[in-house]
Write an enzyme that holds these catalytic residues in place. Structure first.
Site, PDB file in Angstrom:
ATOM      1  N   ASP A 221     -20.346  11.006  33.186  1.00  0.00           N
ATOM      2  CA  ASP A 221     -20.142  10.822  31.749  1.00  0.00           C
ATOM      3  C   ASP A 221     -21.279  11.438  30.941  1.00  0.00           C
ATOM      4  O   ASP A 221     -21.038  11.984  29.856  1.00  0.00           O
ATOM      5  CB  ASP A 221     -20.011   9.333  31.434  1.00  0.00           C
TER       6      ASP A 221
ATOM      7  N   HIS B  24     -12.456   2.391  37.420  1.00  0.00           N
ATOM      8  CA  HIS B  24     -11.447   3.447  37.373  1.00  0.00           C
ATOM      9  C   HIS B  24     -10.281   3.186  38.321  1.00  0.00           C
ATOM     10  O   HIS B  24      -9.464   4.077  38.573  1.00  0.00           O
ATOM     11  CB  HIS B  24     -12.096   4.793  37.683  1.00  0.00           C
TER      12      HIS B  24
ATOM     13  N   GLU C  94     -25.395   6.315  30.897  1.00  0.00           N
ATOM     14  CA  GLU C  94     -24.492   7.465  31.009  1.00  0.00           C
ATOM     15  C   GLU C  94     -24.070   8.015  29.645  1.00  0.00           C
ATOM     16  O   GLU C  94     -22.968   8.547  29.500  1.00  0.00           O
ATOM     17  CB  GLU C  94     -23.268   7.102  31.845  1.00  0.00           C
TER      18      GLU C  94
END
Length: 283
Positions: A210, A49, A184
C-alpha cells in the site's frame, strides 16, 4: 505460573535474541494442519483480504494443535504461534474484531492501515481488559470485553492464570499478547514518531504494498523512492527501540532483510511440485 513459562513463541524468540519466522495463511483446516507441522515460529491468519470468519479461525486453531509435539516439547507453548490480521483499517477505530479473535485464543493481532497515534492507541486498548485507574500501566485504557473461557482453555490455563497473562507485551513484561500495527501510508510516515511513542505496541510492520501505491510506484519495492521510505521507517523505529516486521521475505532478499535489521520475517509458505515435474520429465 513460573513453571508454565513463556507461551507466545514470537515473544519468546525476540526475548532470546532470535528473529522469528512467520507466514501468512488462510484460516482453513488443511492449511492449519500443515502449518502446525512446520518449523515456523508463528502463522498470521490473513483476514484483511480474505473473508473474516471467526468460526473458520476457531477450527484452524484447533487443527494446528499437535498432541505429540506438545508432549515432546513438554510445554504449553504452541509449536507455531497463531496471530490474526483483522480487516478493519485504523481509521475505523474498530475494537470488536480484535476482541473476537483474542477470545478464540490467538496470541497476537495485526492492525492494518494505522496512520495516527490515536489509531495506534485504540489498537492497543482493544487488546487489553479494563482495570482500575490506579493500576500499573493503566494507559492505554483497556477496552476489551470480558469473555475469557475459550481463550483460557486454548492456552491451557485457568481463567485466573489467563487474566494474569492476557495483556500486551512489552508494556507488561509477563503479557502474552502482541500488537503489531502496519505502517503503510504517507500519513503514517508523517506521524511515525507519535505512533512509535504509544505504549503497548509490540512491533510495526511496513506495508510496502500500500505504501508503494501511495508513492506512485505500485509493488515496485526496490524503486529508489519506495526503498528510501522503507529505510526511513526502519531507522526511525530502531531509534525508538521498536521491533520491525518485513512482510515479503524471499530466498532472494532474506540475507539483505536480516542485514538491514528487520526483527520478524514473514515468508510465504510454498508448495513443491518436484515429484510431478520429475514424473513428467520421464514420460
Amino acid at each position: 505460573m513460573d513453571k508454565i513459562g513463556r507461551l507466545n513463541g514470537i515473544i519468546a524468540a525476540l526475548e532470546e535474541g532470535r528473529k522469528p519466522t512467520m507466514a501468512f495463511a488462510r484460516a482453513e483446516r488443511e492449511e492449519a494442519i500443515q502449518l502446525g507441522l512446520s518449523q515456523l515460529d508463528g502463522v498470521l491468519f490473513e483476514m484483511e483480504h480474505t473473508p473474516y470468519s471467526p468460526s473458520e479461525l476457531r477450527d484452524a486453531l484447533q487443527f494446528m494443535l499437535n498432541r505429540r509435539r506438545m508432549i515432546d516439547g513438554a510445554s504449553l507453548r504452541p509449536d507455531v504461534t497463531p496471530f490474526v490480521r483483522i480487516p478493519a483499517n485504523g481509521a475505523e477505530m474498530n475494537t470488536w474484531m480484535a476482541k473476537q479473535v483474542l477470545d478464540q485464543g490467538v496470541y497476537g493481532v495485526v492492525f492494518p492501515h494505522i496512520a495516527t497515534a490515536e489509531q495506534a492507541r485504540n489498537a492497543v486498548a482493544a487488546c487489553r481488559y479494563a482495570r482500575p485507574k490506579d493500576a500499573p500501566n493503566y494507559e492505554p485504557k483497556g477496552l476489551r470485553g470480558d469473555a475469557p473461557n475459550t481463550a483460557a482453555r486454548y492456552w491451557g490455563l485457568s481463567v485466573p492464570e489467563y487474566y494474569a497473562r492476557a495483556d500486551v507485551w512489552p508494556l507488561v513484561p509477563e503479557g502474552e499478547i502482541m500488537v503489531i500495527v502496519m505502517i503503510e501510508s504517507v500519513e503514517a510516515v508523517e506521524n511515525l514518531a507519535e505512533i512509535l511513542a504509544v505504549p503497548g505496541i509490540g512491533a510495526i510492520m511496513i506495508g510496502e504494498g500500500d505504501l508503494s501505491q501511495q508513492l506512485g510506484y505500485p509493488r515496485q519495492y526496490e524503486h529508489p523512492v519506495v526503498a528510501e521510505a522503507k529505510r526511513g521507517i526502519l531507522a526511525a523505529a530502531k531509534a525508538a527501540g521498536m521491533r520491525v516486521a518485513h512482510p515479503h521475505v524471499t530466498s532472494g532478499n532474506v540475507a539483505e532483510v536480516i542485514t538491514e535489521g528487520y526483527d520478524i520475517l514473514f515468508a510465504g509458505p510454498s508448495r513443491s511440485y518436484a515429484t510431478l515435474e520429475k514424473a513428467k520429465s520421464l514420460m
